[in-house]
Design an enzyme around this catalytic site. Structure first.
Site, PDB file in Angstrom:
ATOM      1  N   LYS A 110       0.872  -1.166   0.000  1.00 37.50           N
ATOM      2  CA  LYS A 110       0.000   0.000   0.000  1.00 37.50           C
ATOM      3  C   LYS A 110       0.911   1.219   0.000  1.00 37.50           C
ATOM      4  CE  LYS A 110      -3.018   2.895   2.711  1.00 37.50           C
ATOM      5  NZ  LYS A 110      -3.861   3.108   3.884  1.00 37.50           N
ATOM      6  N   THR A 220      -9.175   3.010  11.910  1.00 34.26           N
ATOM      7  CA  THR A 220      -9.573   3.744  13.105  1.00 34.26           C
ATOM      8  C   THR A 220     -11.032   3.511  13.495  1.00 34.26           C
ATOM      9  OG1 THR A 220      -8.055   5.433  12.324  1.00 34.26           O
ATOM     10  CG2 THR A 220      -9.452   6.037  14.164  1.00 34.26           C
TER      11      THR A 220
END
Lengths: 270, 78
Positions: A110, A220
Protein backbone atom coordinates in the site's frame (compact mmCIF):
# COMPACT_ATOMS: atom_id res chain seq x y z
CA UNK A 1 -31.60 1.68 -16.10
CA UNK A 2 -33.69 -0.60 -18.23
CA UNK A 3 -31.36 -3.58 -18.42
CA UNK A 4 -31.05 -6.14 -15.72
CA UNK A 5 -27.69 -7.71 -15.09
CA UNK A 6 -27.20 -11.30 -14.14
CA UNK A 7 -26.00 -11.33 -10.55
CA UNK A 8 -22.85 -13.24 -9.76
CA UNK A 9 -23.56 -16.28 -7.66
CA UNK A 10 -23.40 -15.54 -3.98
CA UNK A 11 -23.29 -11.79 -4.45
CA UNK A 12 -22.66 -10.06 -1.17
CA UNK A 13 -21.50 -13.25 0.47
CA UNK A 14 -18.05 -14.69 0.84
CA UNK A 15 -18.30 -16.37 -2.57
CA UNK A 16 -18.42 -12.93 -4.22
CA UNK A 17 -14.69 -12.65 -4.48
CA UNK A 18 -12.62 -9.62 -5.26
CA UNK A 19 -9.71 -10.80 -7.36
CA UNK A 20 -6.51 -8.78 -7.10
CA UNK A 21 -3.29 -9.90 -8.78
CA UNK A 22 -4.82 -13.34 -9.29
CA UNK A 23 -5.72 -13.70 -5.61
CA UNK A 24 -9.41 -14.12 -4.74
CA UNK A 25 -10.07 -12.31 -1.47
CA UNK A 26 -12.93 -13.68 0.59
CA UNK A 27 -13.87 -10.25 1.94
CA UNK A 28 -14.21 -6.80 0.42
CA UNK A 29 -13.29 -5.24 3.73
CA UNK A 30 -9.58 -4.52 4.01
CA UNK A 31 -8.57 -3.71 7.54
CA UNK A 32 -5.85 -1.52 8.94
CA UNK A 33 -4.34 -2.31 12.31
CA UNK A 34 -3.38 1.14 13.62
CA UNK A 35 -4.86 2.47 16.83
CA UNK A 36 -5.71 -0.80 18.59
CA UNK A 37 -4.82 -0.69 22.29
CA UNK A 38 -3.92 -4.39 22.47
CA UNK A 39 -2.96 -7.19 20.13
CA UNK A 40 -5.65 -9.48 21.60
CA UNK A 41 -8.38 -6.91 21.05
CA UNK A 42 -7.12 -6.31 17.53
CA UNK A 43 -7.20 -10.02 16.76
CA UNK A 44 -10.82 -10.27 17.92
CA UNK A 45 -11.83 -7.25 15.84
CA UNK A 46 -10.10 -8.58 12.72
CA UNK A 47 -11.82 -11.93 13.05
CA UNK A 48 -15.22 -10.30 13.62
CA UNK A 49 -14.73 -8.15 10.51
CA UNK A 50 -14.12 -11.21 8.36
CA UNK A 51 -11.24 -9.45 6.62
CA UNK A 52 -8.88 -11.40 4.39
CA UNK A 53 -6.30 -8.64 3.90
CA UNK A 54 -4.84 -6.33 6.51
CA UNK A 55 -2.33 -3.52 6.43
CA UNK A 56 0.71 -3.19 8.66
CA UNK A 57 3.36 -0.49 8.99
CA UNK A 58 7.11 -1.11 8.90
CA UNK A 59 9.11 0.23 11.84
CA UNK A 60 12.34 -0.39 13.69
CA UNK A 61 12.41 -3.74 15.44
CA UNK A 62 12.07 -3.44 19.19
CA UNK A 63 12.92 -6.44 21.40
CA UNK A 64 10.66 -4.93 24.09
CA UNK A 65 7.59 -5.22 21.86
CA UNK A 66 5.20 -7.81 23.28
CA UNK A 67 3.79 -10.31 20.76
CA UNK A 68 4.10 -10.19 17.02
CA UNK A 69 1.45 -8.63 14.82
CA UNK A 70 2.87 -10.48 11.82
CA UNK A 71 2.53 -13.78 13.67
CA UNK A 72 -1.07 -12.92 14.64
CA UNK A 73 -1.94 -12.41 10.96
CA UNK A 74 -0.09 -15.54 9.86
CA UNK A 75 -1.85 -17.59 12.55
CA UNK A 76 -5.26 -16.33 11.39
CA UNK A 77 -4.56 -16.80 7.67
CA UNK A 78 -4.97 -13.09 7.04
CA UNK A 79 -2.96 -11.85 4.08
CA UNK A 80 -0.66 -8.95 4.94
CA UNK A 81 -0.53 -5.67 3.02
CA UNK A 82 2.48 -3.64 4.17
CA UNK A 83 2.15 0.12 3.84
CA UNK A 84 4.59 2.97 3.51
CA UNK A 85 2.87 5.07 6.17
CA UNK A 86 4.99 7.89 7.50
CA UNK A 87 6.90 8.39 4.25
CA UNK A 88 7.06 11.95 2.92
CA UNK A 89 9.20 11.29 -0.15
CA UNK A 90 9.22 8.80 -3.01
CA UNK A 91 12.72 7.71 -1.96
CA UNK A 92 11.61 6.77 1.57
CA UNK A 93 8.50 5.03 0.26
CA UNK A 94 10.48 2.90 -2.19
CA UNK A 95 13.00 1.96 0.50
CA UNK A 96 10.21 1.09 2.96
CA UNK A 97 8.47 -1.03 0.32
CA UNK A 98 11.71 -2.89 -0.38
CA UNK A 99 12.16 -3.64 3.33
CA UNK A 100 8.55 -4.77 3.60
CA UNK A 101 8.91 -7.12 0.64
CA UNK A 102 11.98 -8.62 2.24
CA UNK A 103 10.52 -8.90 5.75
CA UNK A 104 7.02 -10.11 4.89
CA UNK A 105 7.69 -11.95 1.65
CA UNK A 106 4.99 -10.18 -0.36
CA UNK A 107 5.28 -7.91 -3.37
CA UNK A 108 2.01 -6.20 -2.51
CA UNK A 109 2.38 -2.73 -1.04
CA UNK A 110 0.00 0.00 0.00
CA UNK A 111 1.79 3.06 -1.28
CA UNK A 112 1.26 6.05 0.96
CA UNK A 113 3.31 9.21 0.47
CA UNK A 114 1.98 11.99 2.62
CA UNK A 115 2.53 15.71 2.32
CA UNK A 116 2.48 16.73 5.97
CA UNK A 117 1.55 15.43 9.40
CA UNK A 118 -1.29 17.86 9.86
CA UNK A 119 -3.48 16.73 6.96
CA UNK A 120 -1.85 13.37 6.15
CA UNK A 121 -3.03 14.03 2.60
CA UNK A 122 -1.17 12.30 -0.23
CA UNK A 123 1.56 14.29 -1.98
CA UNK A 124 0.49 13.72 -5.58
CA UNK A 125 3.88 14.42 -7.15
CA UNK A 126 5.89 12.14 -4.85
CA UNK A 127 3.13 9.51 -5.09
CA UNK A 128 3.37 9.33 -8.87
CA UNK A 129 7.17 9.12 -8.79
CA UNK A 130 7.11 6.36 -6.16
CA UNK A 131 4.40 4.41 -8.00
CA UNK A 132 6.44 4.38 -11.17
CA UNK A 133 9.57 3.18 -9.37
CA UNK A 134 7.74 0.45 -7.49
CA UNK A 135 5.90 -0.86 -10.55
CA UNK A 136 9.25 -1.03 -12.35
CA UNK A 137 10.68 -3.01 -9.43
CA UNK A 138 7.94 -5.61 -9.67
CA UNK A 139 5.69 -4.45 -6.86
CA UNK A 140 1.90 -4.69 -6.95
CA UNK A 141 1.05 -1.15 -5.95
CA UNK A 142 -2.12 -0.30 -4.05
CA UNK A 143 -1.98 3.46 -4.37
CA UNK A 144 -3.50 5.55 -1.61
CA UNK A 145 -4.57 8.70 -3.41
CA UNK A 146 -6.59 11.87 -3.18
CA UNK A 147 -10.20 11.70 -4.40
CA UNK A 148 -8.97 13.14 -7.69
CA UNK A 149 -10.24 11.31 -10.79
CA UNK A 150 -7.35 12.59 -12.89
CA UNK A 151 -4.68 11.40 -10.47
CA UNK A 152 -6.43 8.05 -10.00
CA UNK A 153 -6.38 7.41 -13.73
CA UNK A 154 -2.77 8.53 -13.92
CA UNK A 155 -1.82 5.98 -11.24
CA UNK A 156 -3.70 3.24 -13.06
CA UNK A 157 -1.91 4.08 -16.30
CA UNK A 158 1.42 3.88 -14.47
CA UNK A 159 0.57 0.29 -13.60
CA UNK A 160 -1.03 0.52 -10.16
CA UNK A 161 -2.77 -2.73 -9.18
CA UNK A 162 -5.52 -0.87 -7.30
CA UNK A 163 -6.34 2.77 -6.69
CA UNK A 164 -7.43 3.77 -3.22
CA UNK A 165 -9.02 7.21 -3.05
CA UNK A 166 -9.66 8.73 0.36
CA UNK A 167 -13.17 9.46 1.59
CA UNK A 168 -11.76 12.16 3.89
CA UNK A 169 -8.42 12.62 5.70
CA UNK A 170 -7.00 9.67 7.65
CA UNK A 171 -8.52 9.16 11.06
CA UNK A 172 -11.10 11.94 10.79
CA UNK A 173 -14.18 9.73 10.51
CA UNK A 174 -15.78 12.40 8.33
CA UNK A 175 -16.98 9.81 5.83
CA UNK A 176 -17.06 10.38 2.07
CA UNK A 177 -16.82 14.12 1.48
CA UNK A 178 -17.00 13.99 -2.31
CA UNK A 179 -19.18 11.08 -3.42
CA UNK A 180 -19.33 12.48 -6.93
CA UNK A 181 -15.56 12.21 -7.37
CA UNK A 182 -15.57 8.66 -6.03
CA UNK A 183 -18.27 7.72 -8.57
CA UNK A 184 -16.25 9.36 -11.31
CA UNK A 185 -13.11 7.46 -10.30
CA UNK A 186 -15.07 4.19 -10.28
CA UNK A 187 -16.67 4.87 -13.66
CA UNK A 188 -13.32 5.34 -15.37
CA UNK A 189 -11.17 2.78 -13.57
CA UNK A 190 -10.38 -0.65 -14.93
CA UNK A 191 -8.45 -1.68 -11.80
CA UNK A 192 -10.13 -2.25 -8.44
CA UNK A 193 -11.09 0.93 -6.56
CA UNK A 194 -10.79 0.74 -2.79
CA UNK A 195 -12.26 3.54 -0.67
CA UNK A 196 -9.53 4.20 1.85
CA UNK A 197 -9.50 6.57 4.83
CA UNK A 198 -12.04 8.76 6.57
CA UNK A 199 -14.64 6.08 7.25
CA UNK A 200 -16.43 6.81 10.52
CA UNK A 201 -19.14 4.23 10.83
CA UNK A 202 -20.82 1.36 9.01
CA UNK A 203 -23.08 3.50 6.79
CA UNK A 204 -19.99 5.24 5.31
CA UNK A 205 -18.70 1.86 4.14
CA UNK A 206 -22.10 0.91 2.72
CA UNK A 207 -22.13 4.19 0.79
CA UNK A 208 -18.67 3.51 -0.63
CA UNK A 209 -19.87 0.20 -1.99
CA UNK A 210 -23.09 1.75 -3.31
CA UNK A 211 -20.96 4.27 -5.20
CA UNK A 212 -19.35 1.30 -6.93
CA UNK A 213 -16.13 0.80 -5.02
CA UNK A 214 -14.76 -2.74 -5.11
CA UNK A 215 -13.67 -2.73 -1.49
CA UNK A 216 -13.27 -0.52 1.58
CA UNK A 217 -10.16 -0.06 3.70
CA UNK A 218 -10.46 1.25 7.25
CA UNK A 219 -8.72 1.04 10.59
CA UNK A 220 -9.57 3.74 13.10
CA UNK A 221 -13.34 3.33 12.78
CA UNK A 222 -12.93 -0.17 14.21
CA UNK A 223 -9.81 -0.03 16.35
CA UNK A 224 -10.89 3.11 18.22
CA UNK A 225 -14.60 2.21 18.44
CA UNK A 226 -15.91 1.64 21.95
CA UNK A 227 -16.40 -2.02 21.06
CA UNK A 228 -13.98 -2.84 18.21
CA UNK A 229 -15.15 -6.42 17.64
CA UNK A 230 -18.79 -5.32 17.41
CA UNK A 231 -17.86 -2.54 15.00
CA UNK A 232 -15.81 -5.01 12.96
CA UNK A 233 -18.91 -7.15 12.57
CA UNK A 234 -20.98 -4.07 11.66
CA UNK A 235 -18.56 -3.23 8.85
CA UNK A 236 -18.66 -6.78 7.56
CA UNK A 237 -22.43 -6.44 7.08
CA UNK A 238 -22.24 -2.87 5.80
CA UNK A 239 -19.80 -3.75 3.02
CA UNK A 240 -21.92 -6.74 2.00
CA UNK A 241 -25.12 -4.64 2.11
CA UNK A 242 -23.61 -1.86 0.03
CA UNK A 243 -22.37 -4.35 -2.52
CA UNK A 244 -25.84 -5.88 -2.83
CA UNK A 245 -27.52 -2.48 -3.07
CA UNK A 246 -25.18 -1.40 -5.86
CA UNK A 247 -25.93 -4.55 -7.84
CA UNK A 248 -29.66 -4.26 -7.17
CA UNK A 249 -29.82 -0.73 -8.59
CA UNK A 250 -31.23 2.06 -6.49
CA UNK A 251 -34.37 4.00 -7.46
CA UNK A 252 -33.86 7.38 -9.05
CA UNK A 253 -34.13 10.41 -6.80
CA UNK A 254 -37.33 12.41 -7.41
CA UNK A 255 -38.38 15.94 -6.71
CA UNK A 256 -41.90 14.99 -5.56
CA UNK A 257 -43.52 12.12 -3.76
CA UNK A 258 -44.59 9.02 -5.64
CA UNK A 259 -47.40 7.02 -4.07
CA UNK A 260 -46.63 3.38 -3.71
CA UNK A 261 -50.31 2.50 -3.22
CA UNK A 262 -52.72 2.74 -6.17
CA UNK A 263 -55.18 5.65 -6.06
CA UNK A 264 -57.89 3.69 -7.91
CA UNK A 265 -60.41 1.55 -6.06
CA UNK A 266 -60.36 3.54 -2.87
CA UNK A 267 -63.42 3.23 -0.63
CA UNK A 268 -65.53 6.35 -0.45
CA UNK A 269 -66.86 7.61 2.85
CA UNK A 270 -69.93 9.80 2.70
CA UNK B 1 33.64 -2.89 16.69
CA UNK B 2 30.93 -0.25 16.70
CA UNK B 3 27.99 0.07 14.38
CA UNK B 4 24.77 2.04 14.46
CA UNK B 5 21.70 -0.11 14.94
CA UNK B 6 18.31 1.53 14.48
CA UNK B 7 19.83 4.92 15.15
CA UNK B 8 21.78 3.98 18.28
CA UNK B 9 25.40 2.95 18.84
CA UNK B 10 25.82 -0.80 19.12
CA UNK B 11 28.87 -2.97 19.73
CA UNK B 12 29.43 -6.19 17.81
CA UNK B 13 32.44 -8.48 17.50
CA UNK B 14 34.71 -7.79 14.55
CA UNK B 15 33.49 -9.22 11.24
CA UNK B 16 30.17 -10.37 12.74
CA UNK B 17 27.73 -11.37 10.02
CA UNK B 18 24.29 -9.86 9.55
CA UNK B 19 22.87 -13.25 10.52
CA UNK B 20 24.57 -13.18 13.90
CA UNK B 21 23.34 -9.64 14.55
CA UNK B 22 19.72 -10.44 13.61
CA UNK B 23 19.86 -13.63 15.64
CA UNK B 24 21.21 -11.77 18.65
CA UNK B 25 18.59 -9.03 18.52
CA UNK B 26 15.56 -11.20 17.78
CA UNK B 27 16.61 -14.09 20.00
CA UNK B 28 15.89 -16.51 17.15
CA UNK B 29 18.25 -19.14 15.82
CA UNK B 30 18.77 -18.68 12.08
CA UNK B 31 19.84 -21.10 9.38
CA UNK B 32 22.47 -20.03 6.84
CA UNK B 33 19.68 -19.07 4.40
CA UNK B 34 18.46 -16.50 6.94
CA UNK B 35 15.30 -18.43 7.79
CA UNK B 36 14.50 -19.23 11.44
CA UNK B 37 15.62 -22.70 12.48
CA UNK B 38 12.21 -23.30 14.10
CA UNK B 39 10.48 -23.21 10.69
CA UNK B 40 8.35 -20.18 11.63
CA UNK B 41 8.56 -16.89 9.80
CA UNK B 42 10.87 -14.17 11.00
CA UNK B 43 9.18 -11.07 9.59
CA UNK B 44 12.16 -8.72 9.73
CA UNK B 45 14.32 -7.02 7.12
CA UNK B 46 17.73 -5.41 7.19
CA UNK B 47 19.10 -2.35 5.44
CA UNK B 48 22.83 -1.73 5.59
CA UNK B 49 23.94 1.80 4.75
CA UNK B 50 20.56 2.43 3.07
CA UNK B 51 20.68 -0.73 0.92
CA UNK B 52 18.45 -3.73 1.59
CA UNK B 53 20.47 -6.84 2.40
CA UNK B 54 18.48 -9.82 1.16
CA UNK B 55 17.96 -12.59 3.63
CA UNK B 56 19.92 -15.06 1.55
CA UNK B 57 22.94 -12.72 1.75
CA UNK B 58 22.85 -12.18 5.52
CA UNK B 59 25.18 -15.07 6.22
CA UNK B 60 27.83 -13.93 3.76
CA UNK B 61 27.66 -10.25 4.68
CA UNK B 62 30.19 -9.18 7.31
CA UNK B 63 29.48 -5.99 9.21
CA UNK B 64 32.09 -3.26 9.05
CA UNK B 65 33.07 -0.55 11.53
CA UNK B 66 30.61 2.33 11.36
CA UNK B 67 27.93 0.45 9.42
CA UNK B 68 24.47 1.96 9.68
CA UNK B 69 22.01 -0.88 10.15
CA UNK B 70 18.23 -0.63 10.12
CA UNK B 71 16.36 -3.70 11.37
CA UNK B 72 12.62 -3.39 10.76
CA UNK B 73 9.48 -5.41 11.30
CA UNK B 74 5.71 -5.12 10.90
CA UNK B 75 3.83 -3.16 13.53
CA UNK B 76 0.24 -1.91 13.80
CA UNK B 77 -0.56 0.75 11.25
CA UNK B 78 -2.58 1.91 8.29
Amino acid sequence: MTETTALPAGLGTDTDRLVIDGVALSSRLIMGTGGAPSLDGLGAALLASGTDLTTVAMRRYSPAEKGSLFQLLVDNNIRVLPNTAGCFTARDAVMTAELAREALETHWVKLEVIADEHTLLPDAVELVVAAEHLVNRGFKVFAYTNDDPVLALRLENLGATAVMPLGSPIGTGLGILNPHNIELIVSRASVPVVLDAGIGTASDAALAMELGCDAVLLATAVTRAQNPALMGAAFKHAVAAGRLAKAAGRIPRREHALASSAMEGRAEFL
Amino acid sequence: MNITLNGKPYAVRANASVTSLVSQITGRELASNGQPADGQRLGVAVARNSEVVHRSHWHGTALAEGDDIELVTAIQGG
